[in-house]
Structure formats: structure tokens, C-alpha cells
Write a protein that holds these residues in place. Structure first.
Motif, PDB file in Angstrom:
ATOM      1  N   GLN A   1       0.833  -1.202   0.000  1.00 26.00           N
ATOM      2  CA  GLN A   1       0.000   0.000   0.000  1.00 26.00           C
ATOM      3  C   GLN A   1       0.872   1.258   0.000  1.00 26.00           C
ATOM      4  OE1 GLN A   1      -2.719  -0.099   3.308  1.00 26.00           O
ATOM      5  NE2 GLN A   1      -3.552  -2.099   2.751  1.00 26.00           N
ATOM      6  N   ASP A   2       1.914   1.252   0.821  1.00 23.11           N
ATOM      7  CA  ASP A   2       2.803   2.409   0.888  1.00 23.11           C
ATOM      8  C   ASP A   2       3.539   2.629  -0.431  1.00 23.11           C
ATOM      9  OD1 ASP A   2       2.154   3.267   3.396  1.00 23.11           O
ATOM     10  OD2 ASP A   2       4.104   2.878   4.304  1.00 23.11           O
ATOM     11  N   VAL A   3       3.957   1.545  -1.066  1.00 24.22           N
ATOM     12  CA  VAL A   3       4.618   1.688  -2.369  1.00 24.22           C
ATOM     13  C   VAL A   3       3.646   2.287  -3.381  1.00 24.22           C
ATOM     14  CG1 VAL A   3       5.713   0.470  -4.289  1.00 24.22           C
ATOM     15  CG2 VAL A   3       6.254  -0.180  -1.935  1.00 24.22           C
ATOM     16  N   LEU A   4       2.411   1.828  -3.370  1.00 30.71           N
ATOM     17  CA  LEU A   4       1.411   2.371  -4.284  1.00 30.71           C
ATOM     18  C   LEU A   4       1.185   3.858  -4.014  1.00 30.71           C
ATOM     19  CD1 LEU A   4      -0.761   2.194  -6.451  1.00 30.71           C
ATOM     20  CD2 LEU A   4      -2.322   1.249  -4.737  1.00 30.71           C
ATOM     21  N   CYS A   5       1.075   4.245  -2.751  1.00 22.34           N
ATOM     22  CA  CYS A   5       0.893   5.659  -2.411  1.00 22.34           C
ATOM     23  C   CYS A   5       2.104   6.477  -2.856  1.00 22.34           C
ATOM     24  CB  CYS A   5       0.677   5.814  -0.906  1.00 22.34           C
ATOM     25  SG  CYS A   5      -0.939   5.271  -0.324  1.00 22.34           S
ATOM     26  N   THR A   6       3.303   5.941  -2.640  1.00 16.62           N
ATOM     27  CA  THR A   6       4.516   6.648  -3.063  1.00 16.62           C
ATOM     28  C   THR A   6       4.541   6.817  -4.573  1.00 16.62           C
ATOM     29  OG1 THR A   6       5.721   5.714  -1.168  1.00 16.62           O
ATOM     30  CG2 THR A   6       7.037   6.635  -2.956  1.00 16.62           C
ATOM     31  N   ALA A   7       4.126   5.761  -5.307  1.00 13.12           N
ATOM     32  CA  ALA A   7       4.073   5.850  -6.766  1.00 13.12           C
ATOM     33  C   ALA A   7       3.067   6.907  -7.211  1.00 13.12           C
ATOM     34  CB  ALA A   7       3.718   4.493  -7.363  1.00 13.12           C
ATOM     35  N   ALA A   8       1.920   6.958  -6.553  1.00 14.70           N
ATOM     36  CA  ALA A   8       0.899   7.945  -6.917  1.00 14.70           C
ATOM     37  C   ALA A   8       1.415   9.361  -6.701  1.00 14.70           C
ATOM     38  CB  ALA A   8      -0.366   7.705  -6.094  1.00 14.70           C
ATOM     39  N   VAL A   9       2.072   9.594  -5.575  1.00 15.42           N
ATOM     40  CA  VAL A   9       2.649  10.915  -5.304  1.00 15.42           C
ATOM     41  C   VAL A   9       3.744  11.231  -6.322  1.00 15.42           C
ATOM     42  CG1 VAL A   9       3.914  12.301  -3.609  1.00 15.42           C
ATOM     43  CG2 VAL A   9       2.048  10.818  -2.859  1.00 15.42           C
ATOM     44  N   ALA A  10       4.538  10.220  -6.682  1.00 15.30           N
ATOM     45  CA  ALA A  10       5.596  10.422  -7.675  1.00 15.30           C
ATOM     46  C   ALA A  10       5.023  10.817  -9.029  1.00 15.30           C
ATOM     47  CB  ALA A  10       6.441   9.155  -7.806  1.00 15.30           C
ATOM     48  N   LEU A  11       3.912  10.201  -9.420  1.00 14.45           N
ATOM     49  CA  LEU A  11       3.286  10.543 -10.690  1.00 14.45           C
ATOM     50  C   LEU A  11       2.781  11.984 -10.686  1.00 14.45           C
ATOM     51  CD1 LEU A  11       1.276   7.280 -11.447  1.00 14.45           C
ATOM     52  CD2 LEU A  11       3.375   8.042 -12.546  1.00 14.45           C
ATOM     53  N   ARG A  12       2.130  12.385  -9.590  1.00 12.35           N
ATOM     54  CA  ARG A  12       1.641  13.763  -9.518  1.00 12.35           C
ATOM     55  C   ARG A  12       2.818  14.751  -9.506  1.00 12.35           C
ATOM     56  NH1 ARG A  12      -3.292  16.257  -8.095  1.00 12.35           N
ATOM     57  NH2 ARG A  12      -4.181  14.285  -8.848  1.00 12.35           N
ATOM     58  N   ASP A  13       3.882  14.397  -8.803  1.00 10.43           N
ATOM     59  CA  ASP A  13       5.071  15.235  -8.779  1.00 10.43           C
ATOM     60  C   ASP A  13       5.680  15.349 -10.178  1.00 10.43           C
ATOM     61  OD1 ASP A  13       7.300  16.555  -7.071  1.00 10.43           O
ATOM     62  OD2 ASP A  13       8.414  15.052  -8.217  1.00 10.43           O
ATOM     63  N   GLN A  14       5.713  14.224 -10.898  1.00  7.16           N
ATOM     64  CA  GLN A  14       6.257  14.233 -12.259  1.00  7.16           C
ATOM     65  C   GLN A  14       5.408  15.103 -13.180  1.00  7.16           C
ATOM     66  OE1 GLN A  14       9.095  12.786 -12.750  1.00  7.16           O
ATOM     67  NE2 GLN A  14       9.360  12.657 -14.952  1.00  7.16           N
ATOM     68  N   TRP A  15       4.085  15.092 -12.974  1.00  7.87           N
ATOM     69  CA  TRP A  15       3.211  15.957 -13.769  1.00  7.87           C
ATOM     70  C   TRP A  15       3.519  17.424 -13.472  1.00  7.87           C
ATOM     71  CZ3 TRP A  15       0.028  16.100 -17.784  1.00  7.87           C
ATOM     72  CH2 TRP A  15      -0.806  17.210 -17.931  1.00  7.87           C
ATOM     73  N   MET A  16       3.722  17.747 -12.210  1.00  4.18           N
ATOM     74  CA  MET A  16       3.979  19.135 -11.817  1.00  4.18           C
ATOM     75  C   MET A  16       5.227  19.704 -12.482  1.00  4.18           C
ATOM     76  SD  MET A  16       3.117  19.205  -7.747  1.00  4.18           S
ATOM     77  CE  MET A  16       3.788  20.851  -7.597  1.00  4.18           C
ATOM     78  N   VAL A  17       6.252  18.878 -12.624  1.00  2.17           N
ATOM     79  CA  VAL A  17       7.512  19.380 -13.184  1.00  2.17           C
ATOM     80  C   VAL A  17       7.550  19.265 -14.705  1.00  2.17           C
ATOM     81  CG1 VAL A  17       8.739  18.827 -11.057  1.00  2.17           C
ATOM     82  CG2 VAL A  17       8.754  17.173 -12.941  1.00  2.17           C
ATOM     83  N   GLY A  18       6.439  18.858 -15.317  1.00  2.00           N
ATOM     84  CA  GLY A  18       6.378  18.781 -16.769  1.00  2.00           C
ATOM     85  C   GLY A  18       6.961  17.518 -17.352  1.00  2.00           C
ATOM     86  N   GLY A  19       6.899  16.433 -16.591  1.00  2.00           N
ATOM     87  CA  GLY A  19       7.531  15.192 -17.013  1.00  2.00           C
ATOM     88  C   GLY A  19       6.681  14.289 -17.888  1.00  2.00           C
ATOM     89  N   PHE A  20       5.454  14.675 -18.174  1.00  2.00           N
ATOM     90  CA  PHE A  20       4.594  13.904 -19.082  1.00  2.00           C
ATOM     91  C   PHE A  20       4.320  14.724 -20.331  1.00  2.00           C
ATOM     92  CE2 PHE A  20       3.593  11.849 -15.027  1.00  2.00           C
ATOM     93  CZ  PHE A  20       3.644  10.508 -15.396  1.00  2.00           C
TER      94      PHE A  20
END
Length: 270
Positions: A186-205
Motif C-alpha cells: 500500500q505504501d509503495v502504491l501511495c509513493t508511486a501515486a505521489v511520484a506521478l503527480r510530482d512528475q506531472w507538476m515538473v512537466g515530465g509527461f
């Protein structure tokens, strides 16, 4: 922007029975969790999710503190095409892992290489071999820090869902290893979700569709690889998780006979 594959990890550890160390004397009213130092921590499980360079899900697996698993994990850390993504991993997860390698006599050369462009312990880059999301999102300690639970809930995930890292020692003592593994996933999934949102914020998609494909992929992939997470993932607010703003592409020229309206901005930044 990120050009490496990502290994998103989370560690669950307990006090090492062979190296218990000193237990901190608590003052009255002190509710700080009793976290042993890295050399006194025994790894119960390392959960690891692999994403490709576009943050698309590939696989998930568990590692334990056996020499064989740690040797394999060291091989991953030594791969220059890979970055490790954690939440508070600079203070907890990676020191616990490297101290376990110290006890087992396993080399981890890249972690200690400190080369200019590939230093695990250099904080101020999102493109290096280690991205600590807590460090990055708190502006490297300048902003007040919040836990993974709050970041996950902010984007539609259930967060810790009634269990926290403070409970792991008791779960381990009672022999609830499978429950620890599920909590870790569960924690890995939450970390991945936060990482995806962070990647979106910095223009990574490239665009919103690519982000949403990655977000759906981590949820679907985790349920496939850890079926026990099906109930947990059913509580995710997918509408909120997938809801990111993509600015419409403005036309290069106004259409013929265009008449400005009151809703248009009074000036242009161009």
C-alpha cells in the motif's frame, strides 16, 4: 526531465534482535515512535515497483534481508539507467538498506561513488539517481513537512488506511508477516501515486493522456501483482487521482471575424 526508469521503494523494518541497541528513555508525554538506528534495524520487507522512463508500470516484487535478495537489490542500485524514488528515503529507507548490506558484506559502489552527475546523496536534483519525494515537495526542508498519508489523501488515495509504520514492530512480533507485506505494498502504491503527480507538476509527461495512462497502470498493475490490494484500491477516488489540469493549446491566429469578449484577459503575456 527524467530519462531513467524508476524503482519506487518502501522499507518495513523492526528492531534487530541480534543488535537491539539502546531503547530511548521516554519523557512523560513523549509519543515519538521508537525507531531504531539503521545499524539496529532488521529489514522485514522491501517493496519495489518498477516503472519505465515514461513512468509506465512494469512490475512489483518484494525483497527481504537475505544475502541473495540484498545482492540482487545492490545490482539494481548499481544500474545507471535506474533512479530510486522514495518518500523520506534519505533519512530512513536507504540508510536501512545500506546498513543491512554493511552487515552482510555486500558492495554497493554506485551509492557511495559520489560522482558529480550520479550522486545518491545529492539532494537538489530531480534527475539524479535518488529522488526523495518528501525532500523535494517540502523544498528541501524549507516548508513544513507532512507524511505520505496526507499527500496520498490529497490526490484521492486512502492513505495509511488504519495502519502506520509504528504498528510494524507489533505485527512482526505476532508473526503477521503477510499483513506487513500488504501494508508495505500500500505504501509503495501511495509513493508511486505521489511520484506521478510530482512528475506531472515538473512537466515530465507529454500530455494528460500519458499521465492518466501511467496512473491507471500503477493501480491495475499492483492489483495484478498483489491481489490482496484489490479492496484497498477499490477505495481510491480515481476521478481525483486522474484530475490534472492541461492547458488547452491556443490557436496561432484568431479565427476570421473574431470579436473579443468580456471574458478574455485585458492583456497578453506574449
Amino acid at each position: 526531465m527524467n530519462t531513467r526508469s524508476s524503482l519506487i521503494i518502501d522499507v518495513e523494518g523492526v528492531r534487530n534482535p541480534d543488535l537491539p541497541g539502546k531503547v530511548k528513555e521516554r519523557e512523560e508525554g513523549d509519543d515519538t515512535p521508537d525507531i531504531p538506528s539503521p545499524i539496529n534495524t532488521q529489514i522485514v520487507v522491501i517493496g519495489a515497483m518498477m516503472l519505465d522512463e515514461r513512468m509506465q508500470y512494469r512490475k512489483f516484487r518484494f525483497f527481504t534481508e537475505t544475502r541473495e535478495d540484498l545482492v540482487e537489490f545492490a545490482t539494481l542500485l548499481n544500474n545507471t539507467k535506474l533512479r530510486v524514488v522514495t518518500f523520506n528515503g534519505r533519512r530512513y529507507d536507504l540508510p536501512v538498506i545500506t546498513h543491512a548490506m554493511f552487515r552482510h558484506g555486500i558492495q554497493c559502489r554506485r551509492y557511495y561513488s559520489a560522482s558529480k552527475n550520479d550522486d545518491f546523496r545529492y539532494r537538489y536534483s530531480i534527475n539524479g539517481p535518488h529522488l526523495d519525494l518528501l525532500d523535494h515537495l517540502s523544498d528541501f526542508g524549507n516548508a513544513r513537512r507532512s507524511g505520505l498519508d496526507q499527500y496520498a489523501k490529497a490526490i484521492g488515495l486512502p492513505g495509511k488506511d488504519g495502519t502506520s509504520g509504528d504498528d510494524v514492530q507489533g505485527m512482526w512480533t505476532r508473526g503477521e508477516i503477510e499483513a506487513i507485506r500488504n501494508y508495505n505494498a500500500q505504501d509503495v502504491l501511495c509513493t508511486a501515486a505521489v511520484a506521478l503527480r510530482d512528475q506531472w507538476m515538473v512537466g515530465g509527461f507529454k500530455n494528460k493522456a500519458e499521465f492518466q495512462r501511467a496512473a491507471r497502470g500503477v493501480v491495475e498493475g499492483m492489483v495484478r501483482d498483489v491481489p490482496a490490494l484489490a479492496e484497498y484500491t477499490s477505495k481510491i477516488n480515481m476521478d481525483r487521482f486522474l484530475d490534472v489540469f492541461e492547458r488547452p493549446v491556443a490557436p496561432t491566429q484568431p479565427p476570421p471575424n473574431h470579436v473579443p469578449t468580456d471574458t478574455e484577459p485585458p492583456f497578453s503575456l506574449e
